[in-house]
Design a protein around this motif. Structure first.
Motif, PDB file in Angstrom:
ATOM      1  N   LEU A  36      24.325  23.004  67.708  1.00 41.42           N
ATOM      2  CA  LEU A  36      24.220  24.075  66.716  1.00 41.42           C
ATOM      3  C   LEU A  36      24.183  25.441  67.396  1.00 41.42           C
ATOM      4  CD1 LEU A  36      23.856  24.711  63.687  1.00 41.42           C
ATOM      5  CD2 LEU A  36      21.393  24.641  64.090  1.00 41.42           C
ATOM      6  N   PHE A  37      23.433  25.568  68.478  1.00 39.15           N
ATOM      7  CA  PHE A  37      23.353  26.816  69.236  1.00 39.15           C
ATOM      8  C   PHE A  37      24.722  27.202  69.776  1.00 39.15           C
ATOM      9  CE2 PHE A  37      22.726  28.853  73.403  1.00 39.15           C
ATOM     10  CZ  PHE A  37      22.114  30.018  72.976  1.00 39.15           C
ATOM     11  N   LEU A  38      25.433  26.249  70.372  1.00 35.62           N
ATOM     12  CA  LEU A  38      26.752  26.541  70.914  1.00 35.62           C
ATOM     13  C   LEU A  38      27.742  26.915  69.820  1.00 35.62           C
ATOM     14  CD1 LEU A  38      27.058  23.777  73.653  1.00 35.62           C
ATOM     15  CD2 LEU A  38      26.592  26.221  73.959  1.00 35.62           C
ATOM     16  N   LEU A  39      27.616  26.299  68.666  1.00 39.82           N
ATOM     17  CA  LEU A  39      28.477  26.624  67.542  1.00 39.82           C
ATOM     18  C   LEU A  39      28.232  28.060  67.070  1.00 39.82           C
ATOM     19  CD1 LEU A  39      30.527  25.552  65.428  1.00 39.82           C
ATOM     20  CD2 LEU A  39      28.559  24.989  64.023  1.00 39.82           C
ATOM     21  N   VAL A  40      26.985  28.467  66.968  1.00 39.80           N
ATOM     22  CA  VAL A  40      26.658  29.830  66.540  1.00 39.80           C
ATOM     23  C   VAL A  40      27.128  30.849  67.579  1.00 39.80           C
ATOM     24  CG1 VAL A  40      24.733  31.401  66.101  1.00 39.80           C
ATOM     25  CG2 VAL A  40      24.757  29.159  65.044  1.00 39.80           C
ATOM     26  N   ILE A  41      26.903  30.575  68.853  1.00 37.11           N
ATOM     27  CA  ILE A  41      27.338  31.478  69.913  1.00 37.11           C
ATOM     28  C   ILE A  41      28.860  31.602  69.934  1.00 37.11           C
ATOM     29  CG2 ILE A  41      27.468  31.768  72.433  1.00 37.11           C
ATOM     30  CD1 ILE A  41      24.812  32.570  71.266  1.00 37.11           C
ATOM     31  N   PHE A  46      33.751  34.691  68.889  1.00 43.81           N
ATOM     32  CA  PHE A  46      35.062  34.780  68.257  1.00 43.81           C
ATOM     33  C   PHE A  46      35.135  35.997  67.341  1.00 43.81           C
ATOM     34  CE2 PHE A  46      37.735  33.820  64.552  1.00 43.81           C
ATOM     35  CZ  PHE A  46      38.966  33.751  65.192  1.00 43.81           C
ATOM     36  N   ASN A  47      34.105  36.224  66.545  1.00 42.54           N
ATOM     37  CA  ASN A  47      34.091  37.390  65.654  1.00 42.54           C
ATOM     38  C   ASN A  47      34.068  38.685  66.454  1.00 42.54           C
ATOM     39  OD1 ASN A  47      34.237  36.030  63.222  1.00 42.54           O
ATOM     40  ND2 ASN A  47      32.025  35.801  63.081  1.00 42.54           N
ATOM     41  N   TYR A  48      33.314  38.727  67.533  1.00 41.95           N
ATOM     42  CA  TYR A  48      33.281  39.907  68.394  1.00 41.95           C
ATOM     43  C   TYR A  48      34.674  40.187  68.944  1.00 41.95           C
ATOM     44  CZ  TYR A  48      32.122  42.946  72.303  1.00 41.95           C
ATOM     45  OH  TYR A  48      32.083  43.977  73.177  1.00 41.95           O
TER      46      TYR A  48
END
Length: 108
Positions: A36-41, A46-48
């Protein structure tokens, strides 16, 4: 003909145990949170990248941005010049030495 869904649900209900699910959670919760942490990061990265490096402006948007930037800069320049003018007037007022019109220490 037998309903396969009912057969599957009965078999899975007999094999499902809350204790087994809880034991599975206790064994693997760290992996779940890491994933979950890696998915959020990765979503944040990607958005950045998309908003900072992979932006796309059409010619009309570029022209509109340049015009709005010029108007904003001109407006700020007018405010700056009025501020400088008011500071100069304050400086002149501060530079003037006040003179006493009436001396209260002299005898009357």
């Amino acid at each position: 003909m037998k309903n396969l869904f009912n057969i599957f649900s009965r078999q899975s209900a007999s094999h499902f145990s809350f204790d087994q699910a809880l034991l599975f959670w206790y064994r693997h919760y760290r992996k779940f949170f890491l994933l979950l942490f890696l998915l959020v990061i990765s979503t944040g990265a990607f958005n950045y990248y998309r908003y900072v490096f992979a932006y796309h402006f059409t010619e009309d948007e570029k022209k509109q941005y340049i015009e709005s930037y010029f108007k904003e800069t001109l407006f700020q320049e007018k405010n700056f010049l009025s501020l400088v003018e008011s500071l100069e007037s304050r400086k002149q007022d501060y530079g003037n030495n006040p003179s006493l019109q009436q001396n209260i220490f002299l005898d009357r």
